[in-house]
Design an enzyme around this catalytic site. Structure first.
Site, PDB file in Angstrom:
ATOM      1  N   SER A 175     -22.398  24.525 -10.128  1.00 57.03           N
ATOM      2  CA  SER A 175     -21.829  25.861 -10.147  1.00 57.03           C
ATOM      3  C   SER A 175     -22.110  26.593 -11.459  1.00 57.03           C
ATOM      4  O   SER A 175     -23.256  26.663 -11.870  1.00 57.03           O
ATOM      5  CB  SER A 175     -20.332  25.747  -9.857  1.00 57.03           C
ATOM      6  N   LYS A 227     -25.725  26.780 -13.577  1.00 55.56           N
ATOM      7  CA  LYS A 227     -26.439  27.899 -14.210  1.00 55.56           C
ATOM      8  C   LYS A 227     -26.829  27.465 -15.629  1.00 55.56           C
ATOM      9  O   LYS A 227     -27.950  27.705 -16.092  1.00 55.56           O
ATOM     10  CB  LYS A 227     -25.546  29.148 -14.269  1.00 55.56           C
ATOM     11  N   TRP A 276     -20.674  31.837  -0.664  1.00 59.32           N
ATOM     12  CA  TRP A 276     -20.540  32.627  -1.899  1.00 59.32           C
ATOM     13  C   TRP A 276     -21.757  32.419  -2.812  1.00 59.32           C
ATOM     14  O   TRP A 276     -22.223  33.330  -3.481  1.00 59.32           O
ATOM     15  CB  TRP A 276     -19.249  32.191  -2.590  1.00 59.32           C
ATOM     16  N   HIS A 281     -18.215  23.861  -1.526  1.00 58.59           N
ATOM     17  CA  HIS A 281     -18.654  23.981  -2.920  1.00 58.59           C
ATOM     18  C   HIS A 281     -18.076  22.800  -3.712  1.00 58.59           C
ATOM     19  O   HIS A 281     -16.870  22.756  -3.980  1.00 58.59           O
ATOM     20  CB  HIS A 281     -18.084  25.309  -3.443  1.00 58.59           C
TER      21      HIS A 281
END
Ligand code: GCU
Length: 421
Positions: free
Chosen positions: A261, A265, A352, A402
């Site tokens: 998540s 990044k 998402w 997620h």
């Protein structure tokens, strides 16, 4: 009448603002857009070999991400120290070696320290390792009572017993489900983890964390093209790698940067900005990570810049609700990792993060891998759920939400065995 007009005048912009931020989950509403070609330079030159890529295209793409997306690191540290604060040859029922290493960073008379937790297999050889941040402290990833509880600021989480932004024994082991430590060790790999809050607390406040070390007299926040939190977290991963280079039990040429998540990044930017990382694993990294921005599916640049403006540099706000203006897209961040192995993973119920946008990004980065004779993602068709495609560029979408699961780790370990062992 006057009243109604007045109401309309006030309500219209408000309505527009919320409508803009309503996430789109409908594939039919994805705008048509041109995918920027990683192999055509900004001034239209075709890139045909690895030397043109390395000398022309990669630097200009890198510069764009550095100055317009994640932000530049404003200088060099004055010094860096490592201190092994705890170690055992008998961790995980004798299966592994454990080390806890404090890394201290010094700049402008200020300092910051973070602790690396390491589990290494007892193979008698330097181990390849996975390096990844955790969200709530090193002690949350294992029940091992020897793991030091961080004193850094933490996000409150009542489910995990974290209140007053303070980590305690109450949260020991609450995230063991996300870290398949035994499987990693059994696969012949080591695991290194860091608590991201020790490097830069995850809040919109630039007075603390790594940024504050680099300020000039009177400066209170980074300049427009200087680093946000993602770049600070990436920098922390590189300093951990500096330590690995000094540890004979670790094969520092085989360190894979991993993250989930927001920390995915960071893992991607770490791999792009520090080519010493042997490869990168992005788990559900989504917007500002592996997912294409121009699809505007799920989380958008506008949305992320509103909820988490401090993750990126200020220049990135230029692209809020303005993805069309981006001369790049996130597949070019992935391409910066070429020719090193790259794994992008999604979860079916994590819309998402735009699983399709993550897949296409891996696909569109692949021509750069092919320039090096490496196999990327060759099909435009997304694989079925739980059917990984594992080339130098790998991708899977698994069932579920997620998260990081044992299924994800089983894939990463099997792939890493082929790629870096
Ligand atoms: C939020 C954010 C995402 C991020 C995620 C996470 O959902 O919008 O961009 O990836 O948090 O880090 O869990």
């Amino acid at each position: 009448m006057k009243k109604i007009i007045c109401y309309l005048l006030i309500a219209y912009p408000l309505h527009r603002a919320t409508a803009q931020f309503e996430p789109n989950y409908d594939e039919r509403k994805v705008p048509e857009f041109e995918v920027p070609d990683p192999l055509t330079s900004f001034d239209g030159e075709k890139i045909t070999d690895t030397s043109e890529w390395e000398n022309t295209r990669r630097p200009e793409l890198y510069r764009f991400f550095e100055e317009q997306v994640y932000g530049k690191v404003p200088g060099k540290l004055d010094s860096l120290f490592f201190n092994i604060v705890e170690a055992s040859e008998n961790a995980l029922d004798g299966k592994a070696q454990r080390k806890q290493v404090e890394v201290s960073l010094f700049k402008n008379g200020k300092s910051l320290a973070f602790t690396i937790l390491l589990y290494l297999p007892k193979t008698g050889k330097p181990s390849p390792i996975f390096l990844g941040y955790n969200f709530y402290g090193n002690h949350t990833i294992t029940d091992d009572t020897n793991v030091i509880v961080s004193q850094a600021w933490a996000m409150d989480n009542t489910e995990f017993g974290i209140t007053g932004h303070t980590l305690t024994e109450a949260s020991r082991g609450v995230r063991t489900n996300r870290w398949a430590i035994e499987k990693i060790i059994d696969g012949g790999f080591g695991l290194a983890t860091l608590y991201y809050g020790e490097v830069d607390p995850d809040k919109n406040d630039f007075s603390d964390g790594l940024h504050s070390l680099f300020y000039k007299e009177g400066q209170e926040r980074p300049k427009n093209d200087e680093w946000g939190s993602i770049a600070a977290w990436a920098f922390g991963m590189s300093r951990a790698l500096d330590y690995f280079e000094t540890d004979p039990d670790i094969d520092s040429a085989r360190v894979l940067s991993f993250g989930h998540s927001r920390l995915g990044k960071a893992a991607l930017w770490a791999g792009a900005s520090d080519t010493r990382f042997a490869g990168v694993i992005s788990n559900d990294s989504g917007c500002g990570g592996a997912a294409l921005s121009k699809r505007k599916f799920g989380e958008t640049v506008g949305r992320i810049n509103t909820s988490f403006p401090y993750w990126f540099c200020d220049n990135f706000t230029e692209y809020t609700e303005n993805e069309e203006a981006l001369p790049i897209d996130q597949h070019e961040l992935l391409a910066l990792i070429a020719p090193r192995p790259l794994y992008v993973a999604s979860a079916e119920d994590d819309q998402w993060a735009d699983p399709r946008g993550e897949f296409l990004s891996a696909r569109y980065a692949s021509p750069v891998y092919e320039l090096y004779g490496k196999k990327g993602i060759t099909s435009n068709q997304m694989p079925e759920v739980n059917s990984p495609v594992q080339n130098t560029v790998a991708y899977h979408i698994r069932t579920g939400k997620h998260d990081v699961t044992h299924y994800d780790w089983e894939q990463y370990i099997a792939w890493a065995e082929k790629m870096v062992k």
